[in-house]
Motif scaffolding. Structure first.
Motif, PDB file in Angstrom:
ATOM      1  N   ASP A  28       0.747  -0.714  -0.075  1.00  0.00           N
ATOM      2  CA  ASP A  28      -0.187   0.249   0.032  1.00  0.00           C
ATOM      3  C   ASP A  28       0.667   1.384   0.102  1.00  0.00           C
ATOM      4  OD1 ASP A  28      -1.983   1.456   0.225  1.00  0.00           O
ATOM      5  OD2 ASP A  28      -1.841   1.785   2.616  1.00  0.00           O
ATOM      6  N   ASN A  62      -5.754   2.566  -2.281  1.00  0.00           N
ATOM      7  CA  ASN A  62      -6.629   2.999  -2.528  1.00  0.00           C
ATOM      8  C   ASN A  62      -7.138   4.432  -3.469  1.00  0.00           C
ATOM      9  OD1 ASN A  62      -8.386   0.773  -2.839  1.00  0.00           O
ATOM     10  ND2 ASN A  62      -8.960   0.802  -0.641  1.00  0.00           N
ATOM     11  N   SER A  90      -7.282   2.473  -7.649  1.00  0.00           N
ATOM     12  CA  SER A  90      -8.391   1.592  -7.278  1.00  0.00           C
ATOM     13  C   SER A  90      -8.646   3.159  -8.790  1.00  0.00           C
ATOM     14  CB  SER A  90      -9.185   2.340  -6.657  1.00  0.00           C
ATOM     15  OG  SER A  90      -8.831   4.049  -6.258  1.00  0.00           O
ATOM     16  N   ASN A 192     -13.146   3.216  -3.554  1.00  0.00           N
ATOM     17  CA  ASN A 192     -12.976   3.096  -2.161  1.00  0.00           C
ATOM     18  C   ASN A 192     -13.874   2.974  -1.242  1.00  0.00           C
ATOM     19  OD1 ASN A 192     -11.272   4.187  -0.996  1.00  0.00           O
ATOM     20  ND2 ASN A 192     -10.840   4.555  -2.529  1.00  0.00           N
ATOM     21  N   ASP A 194     -12.487   3.870   2.083  1.00  0.00           N
ATOM     22  CA  ASP A 194     -12.050   3.806   3.330  1.00  0.00           C
ATOM     23  C   ASP A 194     -12.429   5.163   3.910  1.00  0.00           C
ATOM     24  OD1 ASP A 194     -10.164   2.400   1.547  1.00  0.00           O
ATOM     25  OD2 ASP A 194      -8.556   4.118   1.599  1.00  0.00           O
ATOM     26  N   GLY A 228     -11.665  -1.246  -5.442  1.00  0.00           N
ATOM     27  CA  GLY A 228     -10.352  -0.955  -4.833  1.00  0.00           C
ATOM     28  C   GLY A 228      -9.854  -1.753  -3.561  1.00  0.00           C
ATOM     29  N   LYS A 229      -9.497  -1.973  -2.401  1.00  0.00           N
ATOM     30  CA  LYS A 229      -9.594  -2.907  -1.410  1.00  0.00           C
ATOM     31  C   LYS A 229     -10.749  -2.305  -0.845  1.00  0.00           C
ATOM     32  CE  LYS A 229      -4.715  -1.155  -1.078  1.00  0.00           C
ATOM     33  NZ  LYS A 229      -4.006  -0.391  -0.941  1.00  0.00           N
ATOM     34  N   THR A 258      -8.596  -2.847   4.719  1.00  0.00           N
ATOM     35  CA  THR A 258      -8.652  -2.869   3.224  1.00  0.00           C
ATOM     36  C   THR A 258      -7.412  -3.739   3.409  1.00  0.00           C
ATOM     37  OG1 THR A 258      -7.458  -0.664   4.029  1.00  0.00           O
ATOM     38  CG2 THR A 258      -9.433  -0.244   3.013  1.00  0.00           C
TER      39      THR A 258
END
Length: 308
Positions: A28, A62, A90, A192, A194, A228-229, A258
């Protein structure tokens, strides 16, 4: 779970065993490689050592604000030589999702987000509208005001947007909701979810893409497709790009929900670093159900441990 412990600390023996057991490290970026525009201590040395050991390095973020080309420039500005082919964002995932699902080139894409999404969509051959330009727009809530939207929009993509404020929320959420509700088959895609992000080098901010996604999701009363994650969608491209098995990969990240979950969902080994979002108390909290294979303070710990 290793050694009977849910959260085993990375040791010299564990570091050597980890490196011997994997061919590729997936990193990441925010909170692992950098915070904001500041490189985290020891990252260049760590990446150099792993490359010298013959390991493939891939960067999976992300953050959709930049395209792969733009991220490659950021890496170089920080003194790291990373190619576009080693970067998976992402924003790229969103464009590739449309590509894989045979999204009609005659349809347009409405974007709540920044230039990274727009650039990846255009590179993939799609026509898009929205993005930062909509931050300059406003609506007049008058008695006879009628909000027009493009009937040819076939997908709405929502990602991190630093231009998001009340006025843009009114405009973008209205536009997005009209497209999703009234345009037949219109897709609702999130880069994503997040909730927070490292907008500066010293603080985490409650302004991740998840806040923008939540606003649009609330307005349309519908959940998005997340690319995304921790979604495993990005892994499909990793596997196509590199001849590797997921069991021979290690996901290195600073977020449990994530990065670590992405690694677990795709069959990778996982290493949590405490240089970003997740703290040790959060990791060890009894309510936490996501446990990495290993954890350590930062990626730089690998250098010291491997040299012991």
């Amino acid at each position: 779970m290793a050694n009977g412990l849910p959260n085993p600390l990375l040791t010299a023996d564990a570091a050597r065993s980890l490196v011997d057991s994997v061919d590729a490290f997936l990193f990441d970026c925010d909170g692992v490689i950098w915070k904001g525009d500041q490189l985290i201590e020891g990252v260049p040395e760590t990446l150099d050592l792993l490359r010298k050991m013959g390991k493939k390095l891939v960067f999976v973020t992300n953050n959709s604000r930049k395209s792969r080309r733009q991220y490659s420039k950021k890496f170089r500005a920080l003194g790291l030589e990373v190619t576009e082919e080693e970067i998976f964002t992402s924003s790229f995932a969103a464009a590739m999702f449309l590509k894989l699902n045979n999204f009609s080139p005659e349809k347009k894409v409405y974007v709540v987000g920044e230039d990274g999404i727009l650039e990846e969509l255009r590179l993939a051959g799609f026509e898009c509208l929205g993005g930062p330009e909509d931050g300059k727009k406003n609506i007049l809530l008058e008695a006879n005001f009628y909000f027009e939207h493009d009937k040819s929009v076939g997908a709405v993509i929502v990602g991190l947007d630093q231009y998001f404020n009340y006025y843009k929320m009114c405009y973008s959420c209205r536009y997005a909701s009209l497209c999703i509700r009234e345009n037949p088959g219109c897709l609702f895609i999130a880069t994503n979810r997040d909730p927070t992000g490292h907008m500066t080098s010293v603080q985490e901010w409650p302004a991740g893409a998840g806040t923008m996604v939540a606003a649009v999701s609330c307005s349309v009363q519908k959940e998005p497709i997340v690319v995304g994650k921790p979604s495993s969608f990005l892994m499909d491209f990793l596997l196509k790009s590199f001849n590797l098995e997921t069991s021979r990969m290690c996901m290195v990240g600073d977020r449990l929900d994530t990065d670590i979950l992405f690694g677990q969902n795709t069959g990778c080994k996982t290493l949590l670093v405490l240089s970003g979002v997740t703290t040790l108390p959060e990791l060890q909290d009894a309510s936490n159900t996501i446990h990495p294979d290993l954890y350590t303070n930062s990626v730089y710990d690998l250098v010291g441990l491997l040299q012991q």
